[in-house]
Design a protein around this motif. Structure first.
Motif, PDB file in Angstrom:
ATOM      1  N   THR A  83       0.850  -1.198   0.000  1.00 41.13           N
ATOM      2  CA  THR A  83       0.000   0.000   0.000  1.00 41.13           C
ATOM      3  C   THR A  83       0.876   1.234   0.000  1.00 41.13           C
ATOM      4  N   ASP A  84       0.603   2.103  -0.963  1.00 47.41           N
ATOM      5  CA  ASP A  84       1.272   3.402  -1.019  1.00 47.41           C
ATOM      6  C   ASP A  84       0.326   4.440  -0.437  1.00 47.41           C
ATOM      7  N   THR A  85       0.851   5.249   0.469  1.00 46.04           N
ATOM      8  CA  THR A  85       0.088   6.330   1.081  1.00 46.04           C
ATOM      9  C   THR A  85       0.741   7.641   0.667  1.00 46.04           C
ATOM     10  N   ILE A  86      -0.056   8.538   0.118  1.00 46.59           N
ATOM     11  CA  ILE A  86       0.462   9.781  -0.428  1.00 46.59           C
ATOM     12  C   ILE A  86      -0.262  10.960   0.216  1.00 46.59           C
ATOM     13  N   GLN A  87       0.507  11.891   0.746  1.00 44.84           N
ATOM     14  CA  GLN A  87      -0.049  13.144   1.251  1.00 44.84           C
ATOM     15  C   GLN A  87       0.572  14.264   0.432  1.00 44.84           C
ATOM     16  N   ALA A  88      -0.281  15.058  -0.219  1.00 48.32           N
ATOM     17  CA  ALA A  88       0.181  16.165  -1.047  1.00 48.32           C
ATOM     18  C   ALA A  88      -0.289  17.476  -0.437  1.00 48.32           C
ATOM     19  N   LEU A  89       0.662  18.358  -0.148  1.00 47.24           N
ATOM     20  CA  LEU A  89       0.378  19.663   0.458  1.00 47.24           C
ATOM     21  C   LEU A  89       0.825  20.750  -0.499  1.00 47.24           C
ATOM     22  N   PHE A  90      -0.102  21.616  -0.883  1.00 44.84           N
ATOM     23  CA  PHE A  90       0.207  22.721  -1.792  1.00 44.84           C
ATOM     24  C   PHE A  90       0.258  24.019  -0.997  1.00 44.84           C
ATOM     25  N   PHE A  91       1.416  24.704  -1.075  1.00 43.84           N
ATOM     26  CA  PHE A  91       1.631  25.952  -0.348  1.00 43.84           C
ATOM     27  C   PHE A  91       1.804  27.100  -1.336  1.00 43.84           C
ATOM     28  N   ARG A  92       1.270  28.245  -0.984  1.00 38.24           N
ATOM     29  CA  ARG A  92       1.531  29.494  -1.701  1.00 38.24           C
ATOM     30  C   ARG A  92       1.973  30.506  -0.654  1.00 38.24           C
ATOM     31  N   ASN A  93       3.161  31.076  -0.864  1.00 39.17           N
ATOM     32  CA  ASN A  93       3.747  32.010   0.111  1.00 39.17           C
ATOM     33  C   ASN A  93       3.775  31.406   1.513  1.00 39.17           C
ATOM     34  N   GLU A  99      -4.737  20.358   0.772  1.00 39.82           N
ATOM     35  CA  GLU A  99      -4.164  19.087   1.206  1.00 39.82           C
ATOM     36  C   GLU A  99      -4.981  17.962   0.588  1.00 39.82           C
ATOM     37  N   ASN A 100      -4.290  17.017  -0.058  1.00 43.20           N
ATOM     38  CA  ASN A 100      -4.936  15.827  -0.615  1.00 43.20           C
ATOM     39  C   ASN A 100      -4.222  14.598  -0.088  1.00 43.20           C
ATOM     40  N   ASN A 101      -5.004  13.566   0.240  1.00 51.34           N
ATOM     41  CA  ASN A 101      -4.467  12.306   0.728  1.00 51.34           C
ATOM     42  C   ASN A 101      -4.980  11.174  -0.148  1.00 51.34           C
ATOM     43  N   TYR A 102      -4.075  10.253  -0.482  1.00 49.35           N
ATOM     44  CA  TYR A 102      -4.414   9.148  -1.363  1.00 49.35           C
ATOM     45  C   TYR A 102      -3.863   7.842  -0.793  1.00 49.35           C
ATOM     46  N   ASN A 103      -4.530   6.744  -1.123  1.00 47.63           N
ATOM     47  CA  ASN A 103      -4.044   5.395  -0.837  1.00 47.63           C
ATOM     48  C   ASN A 103      -4.133   4.595  -2.122  1.00 47.63           C
ATOM     49  N   ASP A 104      -3.087   3.833  -2.398  1.00 49.69           N
ATOM     50  CA  ASP A 104      -3.056   3.021  -3.612  1.00 49.69           C
ATOM     51  C   ASP A 104      -2.572   1.620  -3.261  1.00 49.69           C
ATOM     52  N   SER A 105      -3.469   0.648  -3.362  1.00 50.43           N
ATOM     53  CA  SER A 105      -3.124  -0.767  -3.148  1.00 50.43           C
ATOM     54  C   SER A 105      -3.315  -1.552  -4.439  1.00 50.43           C
ATOM     55  N   SER A 106      -3.189  -0.872  -5.572  1.00 50.00           N
ATOM     56  CA  SER A 106      -3.465  -1.518  -6.857  1.00 50.00           C
ATOM     57  C   SER A 106      -2.269  -2.288  -7.421  1.00 50.00           C
ATOM     58  N   CYS A 107      -1.059  -1.902  -7.036  1.00 51.77           N
ATOM     59  CA  CYS A 107       0.165  -2.476  -7.621  1.00 51.77           C
ATOM     60  C   CYS A 107       0.149  -2.408  -9.145  1.00 51.77           C
ATOM     61  N   SER A 108      -0.524  -1.415  -9.705  1.00 54.74           N
ATOM     62  CA  SER A 108      -0.622  -1.318 -11.164  1.00 54.74           C
ATOM     63  C   SER A 108       0.069  -0.087 -11.730  1.00 54.74           C
ATOM     64  N   ILE A 109       0.596   0.770 -10.900  1.00 57.98           N
ATOM     65  CA  ILE A 109       1.180   2.018 -11.377  1.00 57.98           C
ATOM     66  C   ILE A 109       2.372   1.761 -12.298  1.00 57.98           C
ATOM     67  N   ASP A 110       3.128   0.687 -12.043  1.00 59.97           N
ATOM     68  CA  ASP A 110       4.294   0.372 -12.873  1.00 59.97           C
ATOM     69  C   ASP A 110       3.912   0.019 -14.305  1.00 59.97           C
ATOM     70  N   GLN A 111       2.684  -0.380 -14.516  1.00 61.13           N
ATOM     71  CA  GLN A 111       2.228  -0.787 -15.849  1.00 61.13           C
ATOM     72  C   GLN A 111       1.801   0.396 -16.704  1.00 61.13           C
ATOM     73  N   ARG A 112       1.716   1.565 -16.121  1.00 65.89           N
ATOM     74  CA  ARG A 112       1.256   2.764 -16.829  1.00 65.89           C
ATOM     75  C   ARG A 112       2.472   3.548 -17.321  1.00 65.89           C
ATOM     76  N   LYS A 113       2.797   3.413 -18.587  1.00 66.26           N
ATOM     77  CA  LYS A 113       3.978   4.068 -19.151  1.00 66.26           C
ATOM     78  C   LYS A 113       3.785   5.574 -19.349  1.00 66.26           C
TER      79      LYS A 113
END
Length: 129
Positions: A83-93, A99-113
Motif C-alpha cells: 500500500t502506497d500512502t500519499i499526502q500532497a500539500l500545496f503551499f503558496r507564500n 491538502e490531498n491524501n491518497y491510498n493506492d493498493s493496486s500495484c498497477s502504477i508500474d504498468q502505466r507508461k
C-alpha cells in the motif's frame, strides 16, 4: 512562490519506506526518511531526514506527474499487499492552500507508461548523481 510537498510512504510484506518530494517550479528535491520501529510507541519513528538531491524536471516528466495525480484522484482499486500512502500539500507564500491524501493498493502504477510515479522519479534522481 508555490511549493508542492509530497510525502510518499510505501508499505509491503518486506519493506517500509517514506520519501519527501518538494516541488518548486520545474525542480524537485527529494529526501528519504530514516525510520526505525519503536516497540514502545508501536510505530515507526523518524531518526533522520536525508537529502538525496535535486532533480530538474522536463516538460514531459511534469506531464507524467500530472497524469499520476489524475490517476490518484480516480481512486485506484486493488487488493495488493503493498500500500502506497500519499499526502500532497500545496503551499503558496508558505501558507497551506490544499491538502490531498491518497491510498493506492493496486500495484498497477508500474504498468502505466504514461505516468511518472514517485519510485521512478527517485530512481532518475539517483541515476543522475
Amino acid at each position: 512562490n508555490e511549493t508542492l510537498v509530497v510525502e510518499f510512504s510505501s508499505r509491503g510484506c518486506f519493506h517500509y519506506s517514506t520519501e519527501i518530494f518538494e516541488f518548486k517550479k520545474d525542480r524537485v528535491t527529494i529526501y528519504e526518511l530514516v525510520q526505525e520501529w519503536s516497540k514502545e510507541q508501536n510505530k515507526y519513528i523518524v531518526l533522520d531526514k536525508k537529502r538525496l538531491g535535486t532533480y530538474n524536471l522536463s516538460a514531459n516528466e511534469r506531464h507524467g506527474l500530472d497524469r499520476l495525480f489524475r490517476y490518484y484522484d480516480n481512486g485506484p482499486q486493488g487488493l495488493c499487499t503493498t500500500t502506497d500512502t500519499i499526502q500532497a500539500l500545496f503551499f503558496r507564500n508558505d501558507i497551506l492552500i490544499v491538502e490531498n491524501n491518497y491510498n493506492d493498493s493496486s500495484c498497477s502504477i508500474d504498468q502505466r507508461k504514461d505516468i511518472l510515479d514517485f519510485r521512478e522519479l527517485k530512481r532518475r534522481l539517483l541515476d543522475s548523481i
